[in-house]
Scaffold this active site. Structure first.
Site, PDB file in Angstrom:
ATOM      1  N   ASP A  32       0.886  -1.175  -0.007  1.00  0.00           N
ATOM      2  CA  ASP A  32      -0.064   0.038   0.021  1.00  0.00           C
ATOM      3  C   ASP A  32       0.760   1.134  -0.006  1.00  0.00           C
ATOM      4  O   ASP A  32       2.079   0.953   0.026  1.00  0.00           O
ATOM      5  CB  ASP A  32      -0.829   0.001   1.227  1.00  0.00           C
ATOM      6  CG  ASP A  32      -2.301   0.701   0.859  1.00  0.00           C
ATOM      7  OD1 ASP A  32      -2.373   1.610   0.262  1.00  0.00           O
ATOM      8  OD2 ASP A  32      -3.339  -0.188   0.939  1.00  0.00           O
ATOM      9  N   ASP A  51       3.462   1.709  -4.452  1.00  0.00           N
ATOM     10  CA  ASP A  51       2.627   2.419  -5.167  1.00  0.00           C
ATOM     11  C   ASP A  51       2.659   1.983  -6.590  1.00  0.00           C
ATOM     12  O   ASP A  51       3.696   1.863  -7.263  1.00  0.00           O
ATOM     13  CB  ASP A  51       3.159   4.046  -5.227  1.00  0.00           C
ATOM     14  CG  ASP A  51       2.493   4.843  -6.054  1.00  0.00           C
ATOM     15  OD1 ASP A  51       1.681   4.357  -6.809  1.00  0.00           O
ATOM     16  OD2 ASP A  51       2.740   6.049  -5.903  1.00  0.00           O
ATOM     17  N   TYR A 143     -13.522   5.631 -15.877  1.00  0.00           N
ATOM     18  CA  TYR A 143     -13.668   4.531 -15.096  1.00  0.00           C
ATOM     19  C   TYR A 143     -14.104   3.333 -15.835  1.00  0.00           C
ATOM     20  O   TYR A 143     -13.063   2.184 -15.670  1.00  0.00           O
ATOM     21  CB  TYR A 143     -14.344   4.766 -13.920  1.00  0.00           C
ATOM     22  CG  TYR A 143     -14.454   3.683 -12.720  1.00  0.00           C
ATOM     23  CD1 TYR A 143     -13.351   3.919 -11.807  1.00  0.00           C
ATOM     24  CD2 TYR A 143     -15.207   2.686 -12.646  1.00  0.00           C
ATOM     25  CE1 TYR A 143     -13.205   2.776 -10.847  1.00  0.00           C
ATOM     26  CE2 TYR A 143     -15.504   1.943 -11.724  1.00  0.00           C
ATOM     27  CZ  TYR A 143     -14.136   1.808 -10.735  1.00  0.00           C
ATOM     28  OH  TYR A 143     -14.144   0.884  -9.693  1.00  0.00           O
TER      29      TYR A 143
END
Length: 261
Positions: A32, A51, A143
């Site tokens: 994370d 990342d 998206y």
């Protein structure tokens, strides 16, 4: 017992998957954004800063896996952000951000770890897309495009990697309760309000979805749908296209009326 790396594993579906996999006896490495291990990462899981936009971070994660375990059984490309907006409202920078994270982040993960999986001659990649990768409603073009890319990539790799003993599955959940809405940062405030409502008011939790994902992996379903809404929407698109077109057409008309006010 499997050795598992989960991206975006400190919250949401990634955290739910990490918790469920630990409970069944897997060894889990959570990746994370935080430099230091977040408090949310469950006890028993290891942590690495990852990342998914950074090839340097991916290379460091690969080195960690090699040193820690000597190999990997399951890569879960879960990290992602929410975005949305009408084509003439959403900024191009928002397109670049969602493609870089939601699609190219998955590509980087696959490119980084496929050689390791090939060395072993077995393994699995699970890519988390969305129902938006299969059915494409209005005002979510960036998206939808990113998640559709993840679906296409996953189907391609399922065929490409099968001769090497590597299985590939893609997860396509509908809306469920998570913190995904906190990643919204686009210009289309009307669409952001809708997305926040759909995510925060959803019936299913991340734990519910994680349980269904694990069952889908066990059954090696190429596309893992996790809810009745997803089955209905995808089934309507495939087998009752006029109903599908009418439903999304009405949704677009409602958006247009709101925008005109």
């Amino acid at each position: 017992m499997s050795r598992v790396l989960i991206t975006g594993g400190a919250s949401g579906l990634g955290l739910a998957l990490a918790t469920a996999m630990l409970a069944r006896g897997d060894e889990v490495l959570v990746g994370d954004l935080a430099e230091e291990r977040p408090d949310s990462v469950p006890e028993g899981a290891a942590y690495v800063r990852l990342d998914v936009r950074s090839q340097q971070d991916w290379d460091a994660a690969l080195a960690d896996v090699r040193e820690r375990w000597g190999g990997l059984d399951l890569l879960v490309n879960n990290a992602g952000v929410a975005t949305g907006g009408r084509i003439d409202v959403e900024a191009f920078a928002d397109w670049e951000r969602v493609i870089d994270i939601n699609l190219l982040g998955v590509v980087r993960g696959c490119q980084t770890f496929v050689p390791l999986l090939k060395e072993r001659g077995s393994g699995r990649i699970v890519n988390v897309a969305s129902l938006a990768g299969l059915v494409h409603g209005p005002a979510m073009s960036s998206y939808n495009a990113a998640k559709a890319g993840v679906v296409a990539l996953s189907e391609t790799l399922r065929f490409e990697l099968a001769p090497f003993g590597i299985a590939v599955n893609v997860v396509c959940p509908s809306f469920f309760r998570t913190n995904l809405h906190t990643s919204l940062q686009g210009k289309d405030e009307e669409m952001e309000k809708t997305a926040v409502r759909l995510i925060t008011k959803a019936g299913a939790s991340a734990d519910d979805i994680a349980a269904k994902v694990l069952r889908g992996i066990e059954k090696d379903r190429p596309v893992i749908l996790t809810d009745r809404q997803g089955y209905a929407a995808y089934g309507t698109k495939r087998f009752a296209r006029p109903l599908y077109d009418r439903a999304f057409g009405k949704g677009a008309q409602r958006l247009a009326r709101k925008a005109a006010k």
